[in-house]
Design an enzyme around this catalytic site. Structure first.
Site, short mmCIF file in Angstrom:
data_model
loop_
_atom_site.label_atom_id
_atom_site.label_comp_id
_atom_site.label_asym_id
_atom_site.label_seq_id
_atom_site.Cartn_x
_atom_site.Cartn_y
_atom_site.Cartn_z
N ARG A 71 -0.39 104.70 -3.29
CA ARG A 71 -0.98 103.37 -3.50
C ARG A 71 -2.47 103.46 -3.76
O ARG A 71 -3.04 102.68 -4.50
CB ARG A 71 -0.73 102.49 -2.26
CG ARG A 71 0.51 101.65 -2.41
CD ARG A 71 0.66 100.70 -1.27
NE ARG A 71 0.50 101.41 0.01
CZ ARG A 71 0.65 100.86 1.20
NH1 ARG A 71 0.95 99.60 1.30
NH2 ARG A 71 0.50 101.56 2.30
N LYS A 98 14.72 105.08 7.49
CA LYS A 98 15.79 104.60 8.38
C LYS A 98 16.12 103.12 8.15
O LYS A 98 17.28 102.74 8.16
CB LYS A 98 15.42 104.83 9.84
CG LYS A 98 14.17 104.11 10.25
CD LYS A 98 13.51 104.68 11.45
CE LYS A 98 12.05 104.31 11.45
NZ LYS A 98 11.16 105.28 10.92
N ASP A 125 13.39 99.84 15.47
CA ASP A 125 13.40 101.22 14.98
C ASP A 125 14.63 101.97 15.53
O ASP A 125 15.37 102.60 14.77
CB ASP A 125 12.09 101.90 15.41
CG ASP A 125 12.03 103.37 15.03
OD1 ASP A 125 11.68 103.67 13.88
OD2 ASP A 125 12.34 104.21 15.90
N LYS A 131 18.24 103.47 13.65
CA LYS A 131 18.74 104.84 13.84
C LYS A 131 20.15 104.82 14.43
O LYS A 131 21.01 105.63 14.04
CB LYS A 131 17.78 105.61 14.75
CG LYS A 131 16.41 105.83 14.08
CD LYS A 131 15.34 106.26 15.06
CE LYS A 131 14.00 106.49 14.39
NZ LYS A 131 12.89 106.66 15.34
N1 HSE Z 1 7.97 104.99 15.59
C1 HSE Z 1 8.99 105.95 15.81
C2 HSE Z 1 8.90 106.49 17.23
C3 HSE Z 1 8.94 107.12 14.88
O1 HSE Z 1 8.05 106.09 17.99
O2 HSE Z 1 9.73 107.31 17.57
C4 HSE Z 1 9.48 106.80 13.52
O3 HSE Z 1 10.80 106.40 13.58
#
Ligand code: HSE
Length: 429
Positions: free
Chosen positions: A47, A106, A202, A206
Site C-alpha cells: 500500500r 484466517k 480471531d 481458526k
Molecule cells: N492476534 C493473533 C494472536 C495472531 O494473538 O494469536 C494472529 O492470528
C-alpha cells in the site's frame, strides 16, 4: 534441477510478508534444492511504496496488486494482506490467471473457504493456508494429510496468543482483566484495538477452519459459538485455583458422541492444572487433537509473529512449488461428510456457577431443586456465608448447555438468588 525459476508474487509486505521475502532470499539455495527449481520473487504489492524495505529490490514493488496477479507469468501468489477484501478478489483473480495461492488469511478462509477451494479446483491450482491457524505450528497439514486415515473426534486448543498472554498474567499475578490487557498492549502483544482477539473472533475463525478439516465438513465462522474473555475476573481465577484449575480461552471442535453432528465453539473455560494445555504460558499456542487410532496428540509453539508465521508460509510455498513441478495439485477441500453443525445448546460439558444468595434455611434446597428440574446433576457445592448473605459455588456433572442456560434463567428468578456472579465451563477432564 530446473534452472528456469518459479515466479512468486507477494501480496503484502508487513510483519509477515517482509519475513517471507527475507527467508526466500537468505535460504534461496536450500529452497531451490528442496523444490527442484529456484524460486524468484517477481513482484511485491504494497500500500505504501515509498517505505524502505530492506532486501527487496524497489523495482519489484508495486501498488497495483490486481495487475500483479493478472500478469500470467506468476506461478504462486502469496497473500499476507489479511481481511476479506481486497484479498478475496485478488486470490480469486490469481487462481483464474493460472497461479496457485498460499494464504495466511484466517478470516477469509473461515468465511469463504468453500468458494475459494472451488475456484482453486476449477482452475487446477493449489490453495494452501498452513499459516492461517496458529502461526508456525503445523496443524492444517497434519489434520489434512497425516491424520487422513484416522477419525478425529475432538480438537481442543489455545489458538490466540494475545488472550493467552492476558489470562496467563491474570493467573500468575492475580491481576484483573484491564490491568493484564494494559500490560499486553504496552508489550506489543495486544493491538491498539484488541477486539478481534479478546472477543474471540480471531480464535473463532481458526476454530471454523480446524473443524472443517478435522470433520470433513464445511464449518463457517457463523457456525462457531463465540464468547470473549473480557468478563473473566480475578475472582474467577481464585475459584479456578480452588478447583485445581486455571482459565484459558479455548477453541473446541467436537464430534457428537453418536457421530452424527459436530460443534465448534470458543469461550473461556476452566481446565485442570494437570492438563497439558494448562501449562501453555505467555503468548504461545497449543492444540490438542484426539482421534480414534492415534489417541491424543498435542501441537505446541509460537502462534503469531513475523518469522514464525513466515515459516508456515514458506512450508506451503515449497509444497505448492513441488506440486507445480510434478504437474499435480495437493489435497483440496474435503467436505464429503457434510455433518450438521449443532448449536451451542447441544454441547455437553461441566459447569462452575457462582451465585450470590440469601443465607437462610431452605435456600440451598431451592437452588438444588432448580438444577434438578432442568436435568442438571450437581457434583459439588461450596458455600461461604457472611452477614445473612452467602456465595454458593456449584459444580455440575456433564449436562447439555441448553439445560444449564435454562437452570441459570430460572435461578435468576428466585428471590433468594441475589445474582449470578459467574458461569464458567469446565473442560479437559
Ligand atoms: N492476534 C493473533 C494472536 C495472531 O494473538 O494469536 C494472529 O492470528
Amino acid at each position: 534441477m530446473r534452472t528456469r525459476p518459479l515466479k512468486v508474487a507477494l501480496l503484502g509486505c508487513g510483519v509477515v510478508g517482509s519475513e517471507v521475502a527475507r527467508i526466500m532470499t537468505t535460504h534461496a539455495d536450500d529452497l531451490a534444492a528442496r523444490i527442484g527449481a529456484p524460486v524468484e520473487l517477481a513482484g511485491v504489492a504494497v500500500r505504501r511504496p515509498a517505505k524502505v524495505r530492506a532486501g527487496i529490490d524497489p523495482a519489484l514493488v508495486t501498488t497495483d496488486a490486481t495487475a500483479l496477479v493478472k500478469r500470467g507469468d506468476i506461478d504462486v501468489v502469496v497473500e499476507v494482506i489479511g481481511g476479506i477484501e481486497p484479498a478475496r478478489t485478488l486470490i480469486t483473480t490469481a487462481l483464474e490467471h493460472g497461479a496457485s495461492v498460499v494464504s495466511a488469511n484466517k478470516a477469509l478462509l473461515a468465511q469463504d473457504g468453500a468458494a475459494l477451494h472451488a475456484a482453486a479446483e476449477e482452475h487446477g491450482k493449489d490453495l494452501y493456508y498452513e499459516a492461517a491457524v496458529a502461526g508456525a505450528i503445523p496443524l492444517i497439514r497434519p489434520l489434512r494429510e497425516s491424520l487422513a486415515g484416522d477419525k478425529v473426534n475432538r480438537v481442543l486448543g489455545i489458538v490466540n496468543g494475545t488472550t493467552n498472554f492476558i489470562l496467563d498474567k491474570m493467573d500468575s499475578t492475580g491481576a484483573g482483566y484491564q490491568e493484564a490487557l494494559d500490560e499486553a498492549t504496552a508489550l506489543g502483544y495486544a493491538e491498539a484495538d484488541p477486539t478481534a482477539d479478546v472477543e474471540g473472533f480471531d480464535a473463532a475463525a481458526k476454530a471454523a477452519i480446524l473443524a472443517g478439516i478435522a470433520f470433513h465438513t464445511r464449518v463457517r465462522l457463523d457456525d462457531v459459538h463465540r464468547e470473549g474473555m473480557t468478563e473473566v475476573t480475578a475472582a474467577d481465577f481464585r475459584s479456578a485455583k480452588r478447583m485445581g484449575c486455571t482459565i484459558k480461552l479455548l477453541a473446541i471442535c467436537e464430534r457428537a458422541e453418536d457421530g452424527a453432528s459436530v460443534t465448534a465453539r470458543v469461550h473461556p473455560a476452566m481446565i485442570p492444572l494437570g492438563h497439558p494445555l494448562a501449562s501453555v504460558r505467555g503468548a504461545y499456542n497449543a492444540v490438542f487433537v484426539e482421534s480414534d487410532a492415534a489417541g491424543q496428540l498435542m501441537f505446541y509453539g509460537p502462534g503469531a509473529g513475523g518469522a514464525p508465521t513466515a515459516s508456515a508460509v514458506l512450508g506451503d510455498l515449497v509444497a505448492v512449488c513441488r506440486n507445480l513441478l510434478s504437474g499435480t495439485t495437493g489435497p483440496g477441500e474435503s467436505a464429503y461428510a457434510a455433518l450438521p453443525v449443532s448449536p451451542m445448546g447441544d454441547v455437553v460439558t461441566r459447569y462452575h456457577i457462582s451465585l450470590d444468595v440469601a443465607d437462610k434455611p431452605g435456600v440451598l434446597a431451592q437452588v438444588a431443586t432448580v438444577f434438578a428440574e432442568h436435568g442438571v446433576s450437581i457434583d459439588t457445592v461450596r458455600q461461604q456465608g457472611k452477614d445473612g448473605e452467602a456465595s454458593l459455588v456449584v459444580v455440575t456433572h456433564r449436562a447439555f448447555d441448553a439445560s444449564l442456560s435454562g437452570t441459570v434463567e430460572a435461578l435468576r428468578k428466585l428471590d433468594t438468588v441475589r445474582g449470578v456472579a459467574s458461569i464458567m465451563r469446565v473442560e479437559g477432564e
